[in-house]
Design a protein around this motif. Structure first.
Motif, PDB file in Angstrom:
ATOM      1  N   LEU A 257      54.966 -19.788  31.929  1.00 22.43           N
ATOM      2  CA  LEU A 257      54.343 -19.426  30.683  1.00 22.43           C
ATOM      3  C   LEU A 257      53.011 -18.493  30.872  1.00 22.43           C
ATOM      4  O   LEU A 257      52.974 -17.554  30.202  1.00 22.43           O
ATOM      5  N   LEU A 258      52.170 -19.202  31.897  1.00 24.01           N
ATOM      6  CA  LEU A 258      51.019 -18.590  32.263  1.00 24.01           C
ATOM      7  C   LEU A 258      51.141 -17.175  32.939  1.00 24.01           C
ATOM      8  O   LEU A 258      50.543 -16.086  32.380  1.00 24.01           O
ATOM      9  N   VAL A 259      52.000 -17.062  33.833  1.00 23.29           N
ATOM     10  CA  VAL A 259      52.216 -15.803  34.321  1.00 23.29           C
ATOM     11  C   VAL A 259      53.025 -14.892  33.548  1.00 23.29           C
ATOM     12  O   VAL A 259      52.551 -13.668  33.367  1.00 23.29           O
ATOM     13  N   ALA A 260      53.941 -15.497  32.740  1.00 26.71           N
ATOM     14  CA  ALA A 260      54.730 -14.262  31.913  1.00 26.71           C
ATOM     15  C   ALA A 260      53.828 -13.674  30.703  1.00 26.71           C
ATOM     16  O   ALA A 260      53.681 -12.349  30.412  1.00 26.71           O
ATOM     17  N   ALA A 261      52.806 -14.476  30.493  1.00 18.80           N
ATOM     18  CA  ALA A 261      51.744 -13.998  29.302  1.00 18.80           C
ATOM     19  C   ALA A 261      50.774 -12.953  29.946  1.00 18.80           C
ATOM     20  O   ALA A 261      50.482 -11.891  29.334  1.00 18.80           O
ATOM     21  N   ARG A 262      50.526 -13.300  31.190  1.00 22.33           N
ATOM     22  CA  ARG A 262      49.598 -12.358  31.951  1.00 22.33           C
ATOM     23  C   ARG A 262      50.277 -10.991  32.213  1.00 22.33           C
ATOM     24  O   ARG A 262      49.646  -9.730  31.930  1.00 22.33           O
ATOM     25  N   TYR A 263      51.524 -11.189  32.481  1.00 17.05           N
ATOM     26  CA  TYR A 263      52.460  -9.991  32.619  1.00 17.05           C
ATOM     27  C   TYR A 263      52.584  -8.953  31.342  1.00 17.05           C
ATOM     28  O   TYR A 263      52.664  -8.006  31.359  1.00 17.05           O
ATOM     29  N   CYS A 264      52.627  -9.983  29.953  1.00 17.33           N
ATOM     30  CA  CYS A 264      52.866  -9.298  28.832  1.00 17.33           C
ATOM     31  C   CYS A 264      51.489  -8.605  28.688  1.00 17.33           C
ATOM     32  O   CYS A 264      51.552  -7.581  28.097  1.00 17.33           O
ATOM     33  N   LYS A 265      50.471  -9.225  29.023  1.00 17.76           N
ATOM     34  CA  LYS A 265      49.059  -8.131  28.795  1.00 17.76           C
ATOM     35  C   LYS A 265      48.890  -7.135  29.397  1.00 17.76           C
ATOM     36  O   LYS A 265      48.674  -6.081  28.866  1.00 17.76           O
TER      37      LYS A 265
END
Length: 546
Positions: A257-265
């Protein structure tokens, strides 16, 4: 702009003579395990029927197919699918070549990739003993003639010196690759097994493997190799990212989730986070949120899970809601733009879906205060209106990013402008670029202002764009980089969200800025008076990264 099947945009680049195009606001990317299909390449689809054709449809070991089905059932229109595997193996295909064999391997792994091949010598002279024709087909099911895809390779050769040498000629195949060595002689002609005369086909072997269930590491993938969520690098644009649970019993872990959220940013998108499966009531969700530390302005959550009919099991099941939520938001985008919260009815599920538990009005308000929205199946005129939230809740320096409409509007503006101004890196004179760019961006903002994106504010208090020598150092311009600053109204009076956009041959970059930090010494008196007015309004403002 037309997306290709592999997620790439097929379109003429926007130029200075074009207006800034409004990008889609609800294109949703899904990352997870499927029965079949290309691996680590985003595929653009517009219906669940297309998903079934390319990726095999529903599959009990994976929840991705269910999420995609619920997305389209609730109003979704555009999706990108990224198939991820864990140790899956491709089936092989064996063609006799005298005393040896020619071995091919399916490009796509799994047990549902059914291929067949045919060899013939049509239009090949008798003295061309190393030359042959090869036909490879993908079929719907083993042993059937329902062809889904086909590649024909004319005049292949098993001799390395020949122009049509086998390994070189099939290197770009989308169906097979060479497995093992090239045989010393060409493969035998394949004959029809019934008559022994007409050209027939050889089916692929049953040695494919679907691999093990996915882990968080599989979902994360590699930013260098463009696997997992980073496979979306090959997609031009998406707005929501859904990563369904790893299985019916296992949620996606915090690392993914953390990596995915950073990628979404980085991609100016929003991660649709599923509530943990252990939150079966509103009180359990409120208790869990005390320990569930994931504040993020580029993520959103809807509670509870949804009840939907499982067509494979034949009864209703509880599902993680990410697909249904993304479809629900996409459907409401067609009724009203992302910024028109006051004019929107509260999104609700379509018939056939319902929340897995009831959430009382007091619990709904408390969940909203923590950044969690509530899924509704019916509208209620007596319900207290609550603006949709992001997971930023009270943990962001920018209050606007706590609210989903404000965050979506900002991401829409930034993505549309960045995408449509890439032409400025083409090497035109800086003075000409500045004049054209400012006019282009202002026209875009004026159209949004007329549509009500900035409320009742006057245009001069709603947006601005700056592109001059104080923003663009001479050495940067000479190296091909052009920068400009945009600002658009925040919810509080006399405040703006300000961003610096850079365009170069390496691509576009966006960074949040505070306007008063810029050097305005070279403005004319009239320009300086106007800029000073805005700078004073922003003097005490702080801005997070976009």
């Amino acid at each position: 702009m037309t997306p290709s099947k592999l997620g790439l945009q097929v379109a003429e680049d926007r130029g200075p003579d074009h207006s800034i195009s409004r990008l889609p606001t609800a294109r949703t990317a899904f990352v997870g395990r499927t029965l079949r299909g290309p691996v680590n390449r985003p595929v653009f689809i517009k219906s669940f029927a297309e998903f079934q054709q390319v990726f095999g449809g529903l599959w009990q070991p994976s929840l991705l197919g269910y999420a995609v089905e619920q997305y389209f059932d609730n109003g979704g229109r555009e999706a990108l699918i990224v198939r991820v595997v864990n140790g899956a193996r491709s089936a092989t295909l064996t063609l006799k070549a005298g005393s040896s064999v020619l071995r091919l391997q399916a490009l796509r792994p799994g047990t549902r990739e059914f291929l067949r091949a045919s060899v013939d010598f049509d239009n090949i002279a008798a003295d061309e003993a190393a030359v042959f024709n090869l036909t490879v087909q993908r079929v719907r099911a083993q042993g059937t003639g329902q062809v889904e895809d086909q590649e024909i390779f004319h005049r292949l050769s098993v001799l390395a010196a020949d122009e049509r040498y086998l390994p070189r000629s099939i290197a770009q195949s989308a169906l097979v690759r060479l497995s093992g060595d090239v045989p010393a002689q060409r493969p035998d002609r394949t004959l029809d097994p019934a008559s022994g005369l007409a050209t027939g086909y050889v089916n692929s072997n049953s040695d494919g493997d679907d691999g093990a269930p996915l882990t968080d590491y599989d979902l994360i993938g590699s930013s260098v190799e463009r696997t997992g969520v980073f496979a979306l690098h090959h997609a031009e644009h998406f707005n929501f990212l859904c990563i369904p649970p790893l299985s019916r019993e296992q949620d996606v872990g915090p690392s993914a989730l953390l990596v995915a959220a950073r990628y979404c940013k980085e991609r100016r998108a929003l991660l649709v986070v599923d509530p943990p499966s252990s939150w079966q009531t509103a009180d359990e969700a409120l208790a869990g949120l005390r320990e569930w530390n994931f504040p993020n302005e580029n993520a959103l959550m809807y509670f509870p899970r949804v009840l939907a009919h499982d067509k494979l099991r034949g009864h209703f099941e509880s599902f993680a809601p990410c697909g249904a939520v993304a479809g629900m938001l996409a459907r409401y985008d067609e009724m009203a733009p992302v910024w028109s919260q006051a004019d929107r009815e509260e999104p609700v599920l379509r018939p056939g879906f319902r929340p897995a538990c009831l959430v009382g009005e007091d619990r709904r308000i408390r969940l909203a205060g923590l950044g969690v929205n509530t899924i509704q199946a019916i509208r209620s005129t007596g319900r207290i209106g609550v603006r949709a939230r992001t997971l930023a809740a009270g943990n962001t320096a920018n209050a606007d990013w706590r609210y989903l409409p404000s965050r979506r509007l900002a991401l829409f503006i930034l993505s549309s402008i960045e995408h449509s101004t890439r032409w400025i890196a083409a090497g035109r004179p800086a003075a000409e670029i500045a004049e054209t760019l400012i006019a282009q961006v202002r026209t875009f903002f004026e159209e949004l202002h007329a549509a009500g994106a900035f409320g009742a504010r006057q245009a001069e208090d709603a947006f601005f764009v700056i592109c001059d020598s104080r923003i663009n150092a001479s050495w940067a311009v000479e190296s091909g980089e052009i920068q400009f600053v945009i600002g658009f109204a925040a919810s509080r009076e006399h405040e703006f969200h300000c961003f610096r956009i850079s365009q170069s041959a390496e691509g576009g970059k966006i960074q949040s800025v505070t306007l008063n930090r810029l050097n305005f010494a070279q403005y004319s008196a009239a320009e300086l008076e106007w800029v000073d007015k805005i700078a004073k309004q922003l003097e005490s403002a702080t801005r997070p990264q976009s």
